[in-house]
Design a protein around this motif. Sequence first.
Motif, PDB file in Angstrom:
ATOM      1  N   UNK A 121      13.130  17.003  41.114  1.00  0.00           N
ATOM      2  CA  UNK A 121      12.916  18.426  40.834  1.00  0.00           C
ATOM      3  C   UNK A 121      12.495  19.139  42.114  1.00  0.00           C
ATOM      4  N   UNK A 122      13.276  20.132  42.512  1.00  0.00           N
ATOM      5  CA  UNK A 122      12.925  20.905  43.710  1.00  0.00           C
ATOM      6  C   UNK A 122      11.668  21.734  43.480  1.00  0.00           C
ATOM      7  N   UNK A 123      11.423  22.139  42.254  1.00  0.00           N
ATOM      8  CA  UNK A 123      10.205  22.908  41.939  1.00  0.00           C
ATOM      9  C   UNK A 123       8.976  22.017  42.090  1.00  0.00           C
ATOM     10  N   UNK A 124       9.050  20.803  41.569  1.00  0.00           N
ATOM     11  CA  UNK A 124       7.937  19.859  41.733  1.00  0.00           C
ATOM     12  C   UNK A 124       7.767  19.489  43.201  1.00  0.00           C
ATOM     13  N   UNK A 125       8.868  19.424  43.948  1.00  0.00           N
ATOM     14  CA  UNK A 125       8.806  19.076  45.370  1.00  0.00           C
ATOM     15  C   UNK A 125       8.040  20.136  46.158  1.00  0.00           C
ATOM     16  N   UNK A 126       8.289  21.399  45.858  1.00  0.00           N
ATOM     17  CA  UNK A 126       7.568  22.466  46.535  1.00  0.00           C
ATOM     18  C   UNK A 126       6.074  22.352  46.255  1.00  0.00           C
ATOM     19  N   UNK A 127       5.709  22.141  45.004  1.00  0.00           N
ATOM     20  CA  UNK A 127       4.298  22.021  44.630  1.00  0.00           C
ATOM     21  C   UNK A 127       3.669  20.772  45.253  1.00  0.00           C
ATOM     22  N   UNK A 128       4.407  19.671  45.263  1.00  0.00           N
ATOM     23  CA  UNK A 128       3.890  18.435  45.858  1.00  0.00           C
ATOM     24  C   UNK A 128       3.675  18.623  47.367  1.00  0.00           C
ATOM     25  N   UNK A 129       4.615  19.271  48.031  1.00  0.00           N
ATOM     26  CA  UNK A 129       4.470  19.535  49.461  1.00  0.00           C
ATOM     27  C   UNK A 129       3.253  20.402  49.752  1.00  0.00           C
ATOM     28  N   UNK A 130       3.089  21.452  48.981  1.00  0.00           N
ATOM     29  CA  UNK A 130       1.937  22.333  49.179  1.00  0.00           C
ATOM     30  C   UNK A 130       0.633  21.558  49.002  1.00  0.00           C
TER      31      UNK A 130
END
Length: 158
Positions: A62-71
């Motif tokens: 999930x690209x949405x989860x990836x953004x949150x995980x990166x942050x």
Amino acid sequence: MKMIRHFGALVLFVCTLASCSKESVETTNIIEAENVPEIESELLEVVNQHRLSLGRNSLEFSSIAYKEANDHTDYMMAVGSLNHDNFTKRASSISSEVNAEFVAENVAKDYVNASQAFTGWLNSNNHKETMEGEFTHTAVSVKKNQNGDLYFTQIFFR
């Protein structure tokens, strides 16, 4: 009514597992670190292989989860410690974007590769339960700080 129950379960989960830190993303000087994509891919593959060996589904990226995980990985690096600070905000953001019913995360630090991080999570009942849980999507963020220490965030949702 089902939606209200799912939201209630999400809120209960967040209140139970999230850290209650006063640290705020807004008051922390966060520098975006570079990802280590080889380790991210390997960890996602190892987690999915483990799930398949148990008869579970593999998790979709999930690209949405990836953004949150990166942050969150950048945040942990900025404060210099493992935590689940601001998990409620991450879970709410993911839920609003993709109508997720349930969100969870695993974090780790100082492992030198995906295999060690996976083994560390596998040897912890809570982390193992999350990896093996009823989820459909995931993303893994792995970043290296200036000292060469690796920080890991994996977010799961269904």
